[in-house]
Motif scaffolding. Structure first.
Motif, PDB file in Angstrom:
ATOM      1  N   LEU A  90       4.899   3.939  11.678  1.00  0.00           N
ATOM      2  CA  LEU A  90       5.712   3.286  12.694  1.00  0.00           C
ATOM      3  C   LEU A  90       5.328   1.817  12.789  1.00  0.00           C
ATOM      4  N   SER A  91       6.322   0.965  12.922  1.00  0.00           N
ATOM      5  CA  SER A  91       6.078  -0.462  13.099  1.00  0.00           C
ATOM      6  C   SER A  91       7.063  -1.006  14.116  1.00  0.00           C
ATOM      7  N   GLY A  92       6.662  -2.077  14.787  1.00  0.00           N
ATOM      8  CA  GLY A  92       7.531  -2.712  15.756  1.00  0.00           C
ATOM      9  C   GLY A  92       8.549  -3.618  15.085  1.00  0.00           C
ATOM     10  N   VAL A  93       9.512  -4.059  15.867  1.00  0.00           N
ATOM     11  CA  VAL A  93      10.572  -4.919  15.337  1.00  0.00           C
ATOM     12  C   VAL A  93       9.994  -6.206  14.763  1.00  0.00           C
ATOM     13  N   GLN A  94       8.970  -6.740  15.412  1.00  0.00           N
ATOM     14  CA  GLN A  94       8.393  -8.009  14.986  1.00  0.00           C
ATOM     15  C   GLN A  94       7.224  -7.842  14.017  1.00  0.00           C
ATOM     16  N   ASP A  95       6.876  -6.614  13.672  1.00  0.00           N
ATOM     17  CA  ASP A  95       5.749  -6.381  12.771  1.00  0.00           C
ATOM     18  C   ASP A  95       6.118  -6.712  11.331  1.00  0.00           C
ATOM     19  N   ASP A  96       5.179  -7.271  10.616  1.00  0.00           N
ATOM     20  CA  ASP A  96       5.318  -7.540   9.190  1.00  0.00           C
ATOM     21  C   ASP A  96       4.836  -6.294   8.443  1.00  0.00           C
ATOM     22  N   THR A  97       5.765  -5.531   7.884  1.00  0.00           N
ATOM     23  CA  THR A  97       5.366  -4.288   7.219  1.00  0.00           C
ATOM     24  C   THR A  97       4.503  -4.560   5.990  1.00  0.00           C
ATOM     25  N   GLY A  98       4.694  -5.713   5.360  1.00  0.00           N
ATOM     26  CA  GLY A  98       3.832  -6.067   4.238  1.00  0.00           C
ATOM     27  C   GLY A  98       2.393  -6.247   4.682  1.00  0.00           C
ATOM     28  N   ALA A  99       2.208  -6.910   5.827  1.00  0.00           N
ATOM     29  CA  ALA A  99       0.861  -7.096   6.368  1.00  0.00           C
ATOM     30  C   ALA A  99       0.256  -5.756   6.767  1.00  0.00           C
ATOM     31  N   LEU A 100       1.058  -4.899   7.396  1.00  0.00           N
ATOM     32  CA  LEU A 100       0.569  -3.573   7.772  1.00  0.00           C
ATOM     33  C   LEU A 100       0.141  -2.778   6.538  1.00  0.00           C
ATOM     34  N   ALA A 101       0.914  -2.887   5.471  1.00  0.00           N
ATOM     35  CA  ALA A 101       0.564  -2.174   4.241  1.00  0.00           C
ATOM     36  C   ALA A 101      -0.743  -2.698   3.659  1.00  0.00           C
ATOM     37  N   ARG A 102      -0.948  -4.013   3.717  1.00  0.00           N
ATOM     38  CA  ARG A 102      -2.187  -4.588   3.183  1.00  0.00           C
ATOM     39  C   ARG A 102      -3.400  -4.143   3.996  1.00  0.00           C
ATOM     40  N   VAL A 103      -3.254  -4.118   5.314  1.00  0.00           N
ATOM     41  CA  VAL A 103      -4.376  -3.688   6.149  1.00  0.00           C
ATOM     42  C   VAL A 103      -4.566  -2.174   6.020  1.00  0.00           C
ATOM     43  N   GLY A 104      -3.470  -1.446   5.828  1.00  0.00           N
ATOM     44  CA  GLY A 104      -3.582  -0.016   5.562  1.00  0.00           C
ATOM     45  C   GLY A 104      -4.352   0.257   4.281  1.00  0.00           C
ATOM     46  N   TRP A 105      -4.116  -0.579   3.258  1.00  0.00           N
ATOM     47  CA  TRP A 105      -4.898  -0.468   2.021  1.00  0.00           C
ATOM     48  C   TRP A 105      -6.384  -0.663   2.322  1.00  0.00           C
ATOM     49  N   ALA A 106      -6.699  -1.628   3.181  1.00  0.00           N
ATOM     50  CA  ALA A 106      -8.097  -1.886   3.523  1.00  0.00           C
ATOM     51  C   ALA A 106      -8.739  -0.651   4.149  1.00  0.00           C
ATOM     52  N   VAL A 107      -8.015   0.024   5.039  1.00  0.00           N
ATOM     53  CA  VAL A 107      -8.560   1.235   5.662  1.00  0.00           C
ATOM     54  C   VAL A 107      -8.830   2.300   4.606  1.00  0.00           C
ATOM     55  N   ARG A 108      -7.893   2.474   3.682  1.00  0.00           N
ATOM     56  CA  ARG A 108      -8.087   3.485   2.630  1.00  0.00           C
ATOM     57  C   ARG A 108      -9.317   3.174   1.796  1.00  0.00           C
ATOM     58  N   ARG A 109      -9.502   1.913   1.450  1.00  0.00           N
ATOM     59  CA  ARG A 109     -10.630   1.552   0.596  1.00  0.00           C
ATOM     60  C   ARG A 109     -11.952   1.513   1.367  1.00  0.00           C
ATOM     61  N   LEU A 110     -11.891   1.367   2.674  1.00  0.00           N
ATOM     62  CA  LEU A 110     -13.115   1.395   3.475  1.00  0.00           C
ATOM     63  C   LEU A 110     -13.532   2.821   3.825  1.00  0.00           C
ATOM     64  N   THR A 111     -12.706   3.785   3.473  1.00  0.00           N
ATOM     65  CA  THR A 111     -13.044   5.180   3.739  1.00  0.00           C
ATOM     66  C   THR A 111     -13.237   5.998   2.469  1.00  0.00           C
ATOM     67  N   ALA A 112     -12.633   5.582   1.366  1.00  0.00           N
ATOM     68  CA  ALA A 112     -12.723   6.354   0.126  1.00  0.00           C
ATOM     69  C   ALA A 112     -12.145   5.520  -1.008  1.00  0.00           C
ATOM     70  N   GLY A 113     -12.012   6.140  -2.169  1.00  0.00           N
ATOM     71  CA  GLY A 113     -11.390   5.462  -3.298  1.00  0.00           C
ATOM     72  C   GLY A 113     -12.400   5.058  -4.352  1.00  0.00           C
ATOM     73  N   PRO A 114     -11.916   4.572  -5.478  1.00  0.00           N
ATOM     74  CA  PRO A 114     -12.803   4.199  -6.584  1.00  0.00           C
ATOM     75  C   PRO A 114     -13.670   3.003  -6.230  1.00  0.00           C
ATOM     76  N   GLY A 115     -14.799   2.891  -6.915  1.00  0.00           N
ATOM     77  CA  GLY A 115     -15.668   1.745  -6.705  1.00  0.00           C
ATOM     78  C   GLY A 115     -15.055   0.485  -7.279  1.00  0.00           C
ATOM     79  N   ALA A 116     -15.339  -0.641  -6.634  1.00  0.00           N
ATOM     80  CA  ALA A 116     -14.714  -1.897  -7.046  1.00  0.00           C
ATOM     81  C   ALA A 116     -15.201  -2.358  -8.408  1.00  0.00           C
ATOM     82  N   VAL A 117     -16.479  -2.210  -8.680  1.00  0.00           N
ATOM     83  CA  VAL A 117     -17.036  -2.732  -9.921  1.00  0.00           C
ATOM     84  C   VAL A 117     -16.670  -1.840 -11.104  1.00  0.00           C
ATOM     85  N   VAL A 118     -16.455  -0.555 -10.853  1.00  0.00           N
ATOM     86  CA  VAL A 118     -16.121   0.376 -11.933  1.00  0.00           C
ATOM     87  C   VAL A 118     -14.744   0.070 -12.506  1.00  0.00           C
ATOM     88  N   ASP A 119     -13.748  -0.069 -11.638  1.00  0.00           N
ATOM     89  CA  ASP A 119     -12.375  -0.351 -12.073  1.00  0.00           C
ATOM     90  C   ASP A 119     -11.706  -1.195 -10.994  1.00  0.00           C
TER      91      ASP A 119
END
Length: 321
Positions: A90-119
């Motif tokens: 869910l996003s508001g009328v004035q929300d930037d969905t691109g920005a939300l997606a980028r910060v959502g990516w940050a949450v995913r990578r701060l909780t799990a996912g491949p290591g940065a140096v590996v790939d």
């Protein structure tokens, strides 16, 4: 005969060789050895706390860290809006969905996912487009330059290596697509790469001053360590508060029947802010049961409504932080 002119434009500055760069960071680590040891100890304590605690704690800290990093990156996404986006898209009328997606990516990578140096490509979800021009440098080449430097710095402490990698990010040509957020998340993962409980090292919970560029490596590392120590202490206090709150809620809700009270308590532990729709989706309970339990908890001061409006209300655990 041509005369020399002192005011001729200077040519491009040569980048310092890799050996000199690495030597500067080794000297920076040596000059900050005492503070580095103290910060590493605090990170170890946080790692142990998260290892012994519920999984929801990691997710909660990741949401707060990502929201704070979004302000550093210029996205300015609050944890309430971020929670709605991740849980319900869910996003508001004035929300930037691109920005939300980028910060959502940050949450995913701060909780799990491949290591940065590996790939690094997989970590950043970045690939070169099929129609890339011949003049453009492939992302894989730019990534290999950065990962190569990180590999040569294997003798440095992970916290120092994270700081170095963050400040070398743009020099390696990785400075596109919201690079400040990507660089910070990558560094947070590297700093905690030896942990068992902490997926990332908090960098922004105590303010983002440690991410500021400027000065020689020794000064940058000192700022990094000062802010990282503050962020670690902030994270520990936050966990203290949510742990005490959870214990109180278990006691006060023990007389209630059904699965909804326990499920709702778990959701409020994992998410800094929740709405009734979020709780319904995350617990599988009916909307009526969710609203009844939220009203019960609010009446007893266990949760606080934070929006101050009749519709689209959100609540948070009534902790000290």
């Amino acid at each position: 005969m041509d005369e020399d002119h002192d005011d001729l434009p200077l040519g491009p500055r040569a980048e310092p060789c890799e050996t000199a760069v690495l030597d500067d960071w080794r000297k920076a680590e040596a000059s900050n050895a005492a503070r580095l040891a103290r910060v590493a100890g605090r990170l170890g304590a946080l790692d142990d706390r998260l290892w012994r605690g519920p999984d929801g704690w990691r997710h909660r800290l990741a949401l707060i860290e990502a929201a704070d990093l979004s302000w550093f990156a210029g996205e300015r996404i609050g944890p309430d809006r971020l929670a709605l986006w991740i849980s319900l898209r869910l996003s508001g009328v004035q929300d930037d969905t691109g920005a939300l997606a980028r910060v959502g990516w940050a949450v995913r990578r701060l909780t799990a996912g491949p290591g940065a140096v590996v790939d690094l490509s997989a970590f950043l979800d970045r690939r070169d487009p099929d129609n890339m021009s011949n003049e453009a440098e492939p992302f894989a080449d730019r990534a290999s330059s950065w990962t190569g430097m990180m590999a040569q710095a294997a003798d440095l402490h992970p916290i120092t290596r994270a700081c170095m990698g963050f400040h070398l990010w743009s020099l390696a040509g990785l400075g596109q697509h919201g690079d400040r957020m990507e660089a910070a998340v990558t560094a947070a993962r590297i700093a905690a790469c030896e942990g068992k409980g902490a997926v990332f090292a908090p960098l922004a919970l105590g303010g983002t001053g440690g991410l500021r560029a400027g000065g020689p490596p020794a000064d940058r590392l000192e700022r990094w360590l000062v802010r990282m120590e503050t962020a670690g202490l902030t994270a520990m206090r936050h966990l203290d508060d949510i742990e005490a709150w959870s214990a109180q809620v278990v006691t006060e809700m023990s007389a209630l029947s059904g699965k909804t009270p326990a499920a709702l308590r778990a959701v409020l532990t994992e998410w800094p802010f929740i709405s009734a729709a979020m709780a319904e989706a995350l617990t599988g309970a009916s909307r009526a049961a969710i609203q009844r339990n939220l009203a019960w908890m609010e009446a007893r001061g266990l949760i606080r409504e934070v929006t101050g409006q009749g519709r689209f209300r959100m609540w948070r655990a009534a902790t000290g932080s």
